[in-house]
Design a protein around this motif. Structure first.
Motif, PDB file in Angstrom:
ATOM      1  N   SER A  20       0.815  -1.216   0.000  1.00 53.17           N
ATOM      2  CA  SER A  20       0.000   0.000   0.000  1.00 53.17           C
ATOM      3  C   SER A  20       0.848   1.265   0.000  1.00 53.17           C
ATOM      4  O   SER A  20       0.399   2.322  -0.423  1.00 53.17           O
ATOM      5  CB  SER A  20      -0.932   0.001   1.222  1.00 53.17           C
ATOM      6  OG  SER A  20      -0.183  -0.137   2.415  1.00 53.17           O
ATOM      7  N   GLY A  21       2.086   1.160   0.483  1.00 52.31           N
ATOM      8  CA  GLY A  21       2.984   2.307   0.476  1.00 52.31           C
ATOM      9  C   GLY A  21       3.405   2.737   1.867  1.00 52.31           C
ATOM     10  O   GLY A  21       2.584   2.811   2.783  1.00 52.31           O
ATOM     11  N   ILE A  22       4.694   3.002   2.020  1.00 53.59           N
ATOM     12  CA  ILE A  22       5.242   3.515   3.274  1.00 53.59           C
ATOM     13  C   ILE A  22       5.547   4.994   3.059  1.00 53.59           C
ATOM     14  O   ILE A  22       6.270   5.358   2.128  1.00 53.59           O
ATOM     15  CB  ILE A  22       6.530   2.765   3.655  1.00 53.59           C
ATOM     16  CG1 ILE A  22       6.259   1.265   3.798  1.00 53.59           C
ATOM     17  CG2 ILE A  22       7.113   3.322   4.949  1.00 53.59           C
ATOM     18  CD1 ILE A  22       7.512   0.428   3.983  1.00 53.59           C
ATOM     19  N   CYS A  23       4.997   5.851   3.893  1.00 53.63           N
ATOM     20  CA  CYS A  23       5.201   7.299   3.759  1.00 53.63           C
ATOM     21  C   CYS A  23       6.546   7.689   4.371  1.00 53.63           C
ATOM     22  O   CYS A  23       6.813   7.391   5.539  1.00 53.63           O
ATOM     23  CB  CYS A  23       4.078   8.058   4.448  1.00 53.63           C
ATOM     24  SG  CYS A  23       2.455   7.804   3.689  1.00 53.63           S
ATOM     25  N   VAL A  24       7.375   8.356   3.570  1.00 52.86           N
ATOM     26  CA  VAL A  24       8.718   8.743   4.018  1.00 52.86           C
ATOM     27  C   VAL A  24       9.003  10.195   3.626  1.00 52.86           C
ATOM     28  O   VAL A  24       8.253  10.806   2.867  1.00 52.86           O
ATOM     29  CB  VAL A  24       9.802   7.826   3.395  1.00 52.86           C
ATOM     30  CG1 VAL A  24       9.598   6.383   3.822  1.00 52.86           C
ATOM     31  CG2 VAL A  24       9.811   7.941   1.870  1.00 52.86           C
ATOM     32  N   LYS A  25      10.123  10.720   4.147  1.00 56.11           N
ATOM     33  CA  LYS A  25      10.565  12.064   3.784  1.00 56.11           C
ATOM     34  C   LYS A  25      11.558  11.975   2.637  1.00 56.11           C
ATOM     35  O   LYS A  25      12.519  11.210   2.692  1.00 56.11           O
ATOM     36  CB  LYS A  25      11.215  12.742   4.995  1.00 56.11           C
ATOM     37  CG  LYS A  25      10.231  13.035   6.108  1.00 56.11           C
ATOM     38  CD  LYS A  25      10.913  13.597   7.339  1.00 56.11           C
ATOM     39  CE  LYS A  25       9.891  13.812   8.456  1.00 56.11           C
ATOM     40  NZ  LYS A  25      10.530  14.222   9.723  1.00 56.11           N
ATOM     41  N   CYS A  26      11.318  12.742   1.595  1.00 55.07           N
ATOM     42  CA  CYS A  26      12.205  12.740   0.441  1.00 55.07           C
ATOM     43  C   CYS A  26      13.572  13.295   0.856  1.00 55.07           C
ATOM     44  O   CYS A  26      13.652  14.371   1.449  1.00 55.07           O
ATOM     45  CB  CYS A  26      11.610  13.600  -0.678  1.00 55.07           C
ATOM     46  SG  CYS A  26      12.713  13.790  -2.106  1.00 55.07           S
ATOM     47  N   PRO A  27      14.661  12.600   0.543  1.00 57.17           N
ATOM     48  CA  PRO A  27      15.989  13.099   0.894  1.00 57.17           C
ATOM     49  C   PRO A  27      16.405  14.321   0.077  1.00 57.17           C
ATOM     50  O   PRO A  27      17.355  15.009   0.425  1.00 57.17           O
ATOM     51  CB  PRO A  27      16.906  11.904   0.603  1.00 57.17           C
ATOM     52  CG  PRO A  27      16.173  11.124  -0.446  1.00 57.17           C
ATOM     53  CD  PRO A  27      14.715  11.291  -0.126  1.00 57.17           C
ATOM     54  N   ASN A  28      15.668  14.581  -0.987  1.00 56.94           N
ATOM     55  CA  ASN A  28      15.999  15.706  -1.865  1.00 56.94           C
ATOM     56  C   ASN A  28      15.315  16.998  -1.429  1.00 56.94           C
ATOM     57  O   ASN A  28      15.960  18.036  -1.299  1.00 56.94           O
ATOM     58  CB  ASN A  28      15.616  15.365  -3.304  1.00 56.94           C
ATOM     59  CG  ASN A  28      16.007  16.452  -4.282  1.00 56.94           C
ATOM     60  OD1 ASN A  28      17.159  16.867  -4.319  1.00 56.94           O
ATOM     61  ND2 ASN A  28      15.054  16.919  -5.079  1.00 56.94           N
ATOM     62  N   CYS A  29      13.989  16.937  -1.185  1.00 57.51           N
ATOM     63  CA  CYS A  29      13.235  18.155  -0.869  1.00 57.51           C
ATOM     64  C   CYS A  29      12.545  18.112   0.492  1.00 57.51           C
ATOM     65  O   CYS A  29      11.914  19.096   0.883  1.00 57.51           O
ATOM     66  CB  CYS A  29      12.196  18.421  -1.965  1.00 57.51           C
ATOM     67  SG  CYS A  29      10.819  17.237  -1.950  1.00 57.51           S
ATOM     68  N   CYS A  49       8.678  16.676  -5.389  1.00 53.67           N
ATOM     69  CA  CYS A  49       9.660  17.063  -6.416  1.00 53.67           C
ATOM     70  C   CYS A  49       9.758  16.055  -7.560  1.00 53.67           C
ATOM     71  O   CYS A  49      10.434  16.310  -8.558  1.00 53.67           O
ATOM     72  CB  CYS A  49      11.043  17.263  -5.791  1.00 53.67           C
ATOM     73  SG  CYS A  49      11.838  15.753  -5.201  1.00 53.67           S
ATOM     74  N   GLY A  50       9.109  14.921  -7.418  1.00 55.71           N
ATOM     75  CA  GLY A  50       9.090  13.932  -8.498  1.00 55.71           C
ATOM     76  C   GLY A  50      10.285  12.989  -8.516  1.00 55.71           C
ATOM     77  O   GLY A  50      10.376  12.124  -9.379  1.00 55.71           O
TER      78      GLY A  50
END
Length: 204
Positions: A20-29, A49-50
């Motif tokens: 279903s998906g694990i919500c994480v923080k993007c290392p880029n933005c 940011c894609g």
């Protein structure tokens, strides 16, 4: 009186949440990103940011098979250094007599990585920090995704917590057995529910 029925043990594990998906923080933005996984690959995609990334979950073995020109024995040497695994051929020593020879690096699949547990507030596939993460007395309080967060709020704020139907043996574990003791302690629950609800307000 608010009642809640607990979930099955692995309902919100990192492995199950990979679908279903694990919500994480993007290392880029530092925006909201999602990590998904199936039996072959894990994927990361930032909703802000894609940025995206994919990795194979197949575990490979790297070794050199050789026939020693000095002692005449056949041997196989495992290659553990990641930098050496990318070469087609490397020099290795015969484990029987020590003669150093060049040999081709063999790559064979030996299994599939089936995920792991959340550790230090990070998911197991890319090691990215969870989006729903905060602290209570320096102890991490987290959820893998929105559904897990909603479950935690409902379960911890209930007055009566019941086991799932069909769980007649008390030794059979439920989802709540994943929770650390400090989250289930009565004196802490109200403060922890507040932390979880604050997370829920900041979904983006």
């Amino acid at each position: 009186m608010k009642r809640v029925t607990d979930k099955q043990y692995f309902t919100y594990s990192a492995y199950t949440a990979g679908t279903s998906g694990i919500c994480v923080k993007c290392p880029n933005c530092r925006g909201l990103a999602v990590v998904t996984a199936d039996k072959d690959n894990a994927r990361f995609k930032c909703t802000n940011c894609g940025r995206s990334k994919e990795k194979s979950l197949t575990i490979f073995r790297y070794d050199v098979h050789n026939h020693c020109r000095a002692c005449g024995r056949y041997y196989r040497v495992d290659i553990t250094g990641e930098e050496k695994q990318h070469f087609h051929a490397i020099h290795t020593a015969c484990p029987y007599c020590g003669t150093v020879m060049s040999g081709n690096v063999q790559k064979t699949a030996k299994g599939v990585y089936a995920g792991g547990e959340i550790r230090n507030g990070c998911e197991p596939y890319f090691g990215l920090e969870l989006w729903f993460l905060d602290y209570f007395d320096n102890k991490p309080v987290w959820a893998v995704n929105r559904e897990h967060l909603a479950y935690l709020i409902e379960y911890l704020s209930a007055d009566l917590r019941e086991r799932p139907a069909g769980y007649k043996y008390t030794s059979t574990k439920t989802q709540a057995d994943h929770l650390p003791a400090f989250m289930k302690t009565a004196k802490n629950r109200e403060r922890i529910v507040k932390i979880l609800k604050d997370m829920q307000k900041n979904l983006t």
